[in-house]
Design an enzyme around this catalytic site. Structure first.
Site, PDB file in Angstrom:
ATOM      1  N   ASP A  35       3.738  -3.205  -3.620  1.00  0.00           N
ATOM      2  CA  ASP A  35       2.860  -4.079  -2.827  1.00  0.00           C
ATOM      3  C   ASP A  35       1.671  -4.506  -3.686  1.00  0.00           C
ATOM      4  O   ASP A  35       0.539  -4.623  -3.206  1.00  0.00           O
ATOM      5  CB  ASP A  35       2.399  -3.371  -1.553  1.00  0.00           C
ATOM      6  N   HIS A  37       6.918  -1.549   3.938  1.00  0.00           N
ATOM      7  CA  HIS A  37       5.952  -0.469   3.700  1.00  0.00           C
ATOM      8  C   HIS A  37       5.831   0.477   4.894  1.00  0.00           C
ATOM      9  O   HIS A  37       4.880   0.448   5.666  1.00  0.00           O
ATOM     10  CB  HIS A  37       4.589  -0.965   3.209  1.00  0.00           C
ATOM     11  N   HIS A  69       4.290  -5.235   9.770  1.00  0.00           N
ATOM     12  CA  HIS A  69       3.083  -5.755  10.410  1.00  0.00           C
ATOM     13  C   HIS A  69       3.382  -5.993  11.889  1.00  0.00           C
ATOM     14  O   HIS A  69       3.223  -7.093  12.413  1.00  0.00           O
ATOM     15  CB  HIS A  69       2.591  -7.015   9.702  1.00  0.00           C
TER      16      HIS A  69
END
Length: 377
Positions: free
Chosen positions: A270, A212, A191
């Site tokens: 996730d 991810h 992020h």
């Protein structure tokens, strides 16, 4: 003690034949390949391909429960039940960006269950709150914040198993990353809209993961390699991959696996609350998240985690991306084990937890065995 005989067994790295192994109190005590079937008639025969139980380092929810919403031991038991049926025998329950009270309650719940089931709940993953506004995805604006002593103390607790923290390099300092790593915390970047240079500095400070890969991070371009480029470039970095064919195009997944090898790519889910359940939406901090076909989305279409299971991730990797069977299984077992520095999971050998799955010729699960079957049963 229970004896098992496997015609074909993948131990996490190597394919073996005619393996006789024994389990006692959840731990493998003997392990002998190339055993004559005639001498193993007393053992339980495992028909199919036997492999270590899957290891998932990013599980936000499952079985209809979102861990942030119910940070309790009961919720963890529900999540374990939901994901175990799809082959996940070890996981890091994940608290996404939230206030410090929710984070502490999640840690308390993990401490409770980890003590009883260290092979199943191996630690905790805090995904945030020290993230980039530009790449926050579904994470809450209200709780994005700098890293303070309160979070540092929480991350360094010693009773919650292995702690993993996802941070944005532009939101934390290299000194803070180094302090976390020195305390035994695994730091992953995610992020984040960091530059290649910022990300490489974070890796040199001790960060070893990319959360991810491709999703919610600055992309690889010709003149700005970004976080994706840094993660693929740095030899010591492990990359999580949501291989549901929606978060990452199969061609991009294939390129990442070619670049890093099965030794550094980890299959993750996730997963959110709908995984392993029949619910089609949930609420995260007052925001509705909907299941739309095979994806989970906010109202504006933003992807919000997944309802992927590890068994689906494994099949997608072999059948859609075209990775060979053994590399696929490695990315679901021994590679995340190496990332977590926990040789008792993701492997089948003497001293490992007796977590294993049995797969048929189509890579579909036929059975799952867990070292602590009474936990969350």
């Amino acid at each position: 003690m229970t004896d098992y005989f496997a015609d074909t067994l993948f131990d996490g790295h190597t394919l073996l034949n005619n393996v006789l192994f024994s389990e006692d109190k959840g731990v493998i005590t003997t392990f002998t390949p190339d055993t004559s079937p005639a001498t193993a008639q007393h053992a339980t025969h495992l028909a199919g391909l036997v492999a270590p139980g899957f290891v998932d380092i990013q599980v936000n929810g499952g079985g209809g429960v979102q861990f942030n919403d119910k940070p309790s031991a009961e919720a963890l038991h529900t999540m374990v039940r939901a994901h175990r049926q799809f082959g996940t025998t070890s996981m890091l329950p994940t608290i996404i960006t939230d206030d410090i009270d929710i984070m502490r309650r999640g840690a308390d719940a993990v401490a409770n269950v980890h003590a009883a089931d260290p092979s199943g709940i191996v630690g905790i993953h805090f995904e945030g709150p020290h993230l980039s506004q530009a790449k926050k995805g579904m994470h809450s604006d209200a709780h994005l914040r700098p890293l303070t002593d309160a979070e540092m103390t929480l991350f360094c607790r010693k009773d919650i198993g292995q702690v993993m923290v996802t941070v944005a390099p532009e939101a934390v300092s290299c000194e803070q990353i180094n302090a976390l790593v020195s305390a035994g915390v695994i730091v992953s970047v995610g992020h984040t809209n960091a530059t290649f240079e910022q990300c490489m500095a974070a890796f040199e400070a001790g960060a070893t993961g990319a959360t991810h890969l491709f999703n919610a991070m600055s992309p690889l371009t010709s003149r700005a390699p970004g976080v994706v480029g840094a993660a693929l470039y740095h030899d010591n970095v492990y990359c999580g991959l949501i291989n549901d064919t929606h978060h990452v195009h199969p061609a991009s997944a294939a390129l990442a696996i070619r670049a890093k090898g099965a030794q550094k790519i980890m299959l993750i889910t996730d997963a959110m609350a709908p995984a392993g359940s029949d619910i089609d939406y949930f609420v995260y901090q007052g925001v509705n998240v909907y299941q739309r076909g095979e994806t989970l989305n906010l109202e504006d279409g933003t992807l919000a985690g997944s309802n992927l299971t590890m068994s689906e991730a494994v099949r997608n990797t072999r059948d859609v991306v075209g990775v060979d069977a053994w590399a696929t299984l490695q990315m679901a077992t021994s590679t995340p084990s190496a990332f977590l520095n926990n040789p008792q999971i993701g492997h089948l050998n003497v001293g490992a937890w007796a977590n294993f799955v049995v797969l048929d010729d189509n890579f579909r699960l036929t059975s799952v065995a867990a070292a602590c079957p009474h936990i969350a049963s």
